[in-house]
Design a protein around this motif. Sequence first.
Motif, short mmCIF file in Angstrom:
data_model
loop_
_atom_site.label_atom_id
_atom_site.label_comp_id
_atom_site.label_asym_id
_atom_site.label_seq_id
_atom_site.Cartn_x
_atom_site.Cartn_y
_atom_site.Cartn_z
N UNK A 40 0.81 -1.22 0.00
CA UNK A 40 0.00 0.00 0.00
C UNK A 40 0.85 1.27 0.00
N UNK A 41 2.16 1.13 0.14
CA UNK A 41 3.03 2.32 0.19
C UNK A 41 3.18 2.94 -1.20
N UNK A 42 3.46 4.23 -1.25
CA UNK A 42 3.81 4.85 -2.54
C UNK A 42 5.03 4.14 -3.15
N UNK A 43 5.10 4.12 -4.46
CA UNK A 43 6.18 3.40 -5.15
C UNK A 43 7.55 3.92 -4.73
N UNK A 44 7.65 5.20 -4.46
CA UNK A 44 8.94 5.77 -4.06
C UNK A 44 9.41 5.18 -2.73
N UNK A 45 8.49 5.02 -1.79
CA UNK A 45 8.86 4.43 -0.51
C UNK A 45 9.16 2.95 -0.65
N UNK A 46 8.41 2.25 -1.48
CA UNK A 46 8.72 0.85 -1.73
C UNK A 46 10.13 0.69 -2.28
N UNK A 47 10.49 1.54 -3.23
CA UNK A 47 11.82 1.46 -3.83
C UNK A 47 12.90 1.78 -2.80
N UNK A 48 12.63 2.75 -1.93
CA UNK A 48 13.60 3.12 -0.88
C UNK A 48 13.86 1.94 0.06
N UNK A 49 12.79 1.28 0.50
CA UNK A 49 12.94 0.15 1.41
C UNK A 49 13.58 -1.04 0.73
N UNK A 50 13.24 -1.28 -0.51
CA UNK A 50 13.84 -2.37 -1.26
C UNK A 50 15.34 -2.16 -1.40
N UNK A 51 15.74 -0.94 -1.70
CA UNK A 51 17.16 -0.63 -1.84
C UNK A 51 17.90 -0.80 -0.51
N UNK A 52 17.30 -0.31 0.57
CA UNK A 52 17.93 -0.46 1.89
C UNK A 52 18.10 -1.93 2.23
N UNK A 53 17.08 -2.74 1.98
CA UNK A 53 17.16 -4.15 2.31
C UNK A 53 18.24 -4.84 1.47
N UNK A 54 18.30 -4.53 0.18
CA UNK A 54 19.29 -5.17 -0.67
C UNK A 54 20.71 -4.75 -0.31
N UNK A 55 20.91 -3.46 -0.09
CA UNK A 55 22.24 -3.01 0.30
C UNK A 55 22.70 -3.67 1.61
N UNK A 56 21.78 -3.79 2.56
CA UNK A 56 22.14 -4.38 3.85
C UNK A 56 22.38 -5.87 3.70
N UNK A 57 21.61 -6.54 2.87
CA UNK A 57 21.86 -7.95 2.55
C UNK A 57 23.27 -8.13 1.98
N UNK A 58 23.67 -7.23 1.12
CA UNK A 58 24.98 -7.37 0.46
C UNK A 58 26.14 -7.24 1.43
N UNK A 59 25.90 -6.61 2.58
CA UNK A 59 26.93 -6.61 3.63
C UNK A 59 27.33 -8.04 3.97
#
Length: 499
Positions: A40-59
């Motif tokens: 239900x989030x705006x696409x911009x917020x979805x993209x922000x959270x997706x990026x944060x999760x992926x970057x943190x996974x890559x750690x």
Amino acid sequence: MACKNLVRAINVNVFTLLLVLAAGWQSPLHAKAPPSGFAALPKQQQAMLDELEQRTFEYFHDSANPANGQMPDHWPEQPGSDYFSSIASIGFGLTAYGIGVERGWMKRDEAVKRTLATLKFFHDAEQGDQSDATGNHGFFYHFLDMQTGKRYHSARWVELSSVDTTWLLYGVLFAQSYYERNTKDEKEIRQLADDIYRRADWKWFTDGNPLVEGGWTPEHGYDLNYYRGYNEAFGLYILALGSPTFGLGADTWKRWTETYDKTWGEFQGQTHLGGGPLFWHQYTHAWIDFRGIQDDYMRAKGIDYFTNSQRATLAQREYAIHNPMQWKGYSSTIWGLTACNGPRGHTPKGEPDRYASDPKRFYGYIARGAGIDYNIDDGTIAPTAAASSIAFVPEIVIPAIEEMKKRYGDNVYTRYGFVDAFNPSFTYTDRPIRTGKVVPDIGWVDNVYIGIDQGPIVAMLENYRSDFVWKVMRKNAYIREGLKRAGFTGGWLDKPAAK
């Protein structure tokens, strides 16, 4: 004392209540999903959270030693500093691998290969009383050498850790339940995971008492620091109760919870079971879905541990809004106290722990927090404190993530997501710091990541998005048994495990 009395007296502000009501927040005893959904989030917020999760996974993907599964306590390695593996980081990392597979950031074959190497190492690693072993009685040393996997430098301060072994074992059990295909490698993962969990001798680590010791070393024996009363060891006892080989009795959970009332009360307008650092309210929740299940204590209070963590998070945000110590930067969108790095460098023996001109003390790594009978606050914000609370109260966490990125930019948000911590009040350039740097008009910002702060971000973001880790762990027979022996009933626990 005046500050403590003041913050206890302050009620939750109207803005927080409006946020909660706008989100349609209902008690998770009856809810099937977190307060608001990712879709239900705006696409911009979805993209922000997706990026944060992926970057943190890559750690976890990039920092690990794939040959033996070791993952660093902190990374990147700092010139001239200690560099070692953390067994708790490995538990979070094993879980992150599964998330990476589900998100398409990692091939399943690679995750299987890395997980299998990790479990083989811990299954076969030397156990015994010798000072350079990897573990003893089924537990493991807190810090290990990244290459050999032995106790880090055989240093006397590196303890056999019951609680850090706990986080490793949660990752091991996640692997057992996630890799369920009928292939040779995934069958072996399940068997190795079973062996590793069953080997942990919880009774030995009690030293004859109902409660578990914190640590042991061959040089000094037990540390006589029993885990009792609400803190991060919440998850430890669930594993200890679930063991079919060296399991503890139900009286252990009774002893664990009988001091809860010392920290049950109102703080910053929220009545809850308190705990200063937010990681106390997050770690176990990274793996176990506490929505709608209760033990005797929470049943009597009319809430569950998920609701309790929601309230604790709201209280911390409210503490930052009122900012009783008047630190720079604190606000409704810049908040979060937990265990993390800090601006203070090493203090040589005999020197004062603050500069003579400092009205307030600064710390290095310490468990920061604010709550009932707990206050360690030096102006240091840990992004993991807010970000890892997203499954509890996304309506206040998402604005916090947005504001930290907007206000501090690439000083705090870099290749692997958020650096461990920052402190806008520490602007001194003439003082020793162990990590990080002082940026003009910004303050101290760290330049490293810590595995046990990265791990909850990945897991709780994914739980907010899909319940993924929670769904996997609901299937695990040992987790279910541990919860039942602790007296938990209700919700998903009363239903048969999903196939």
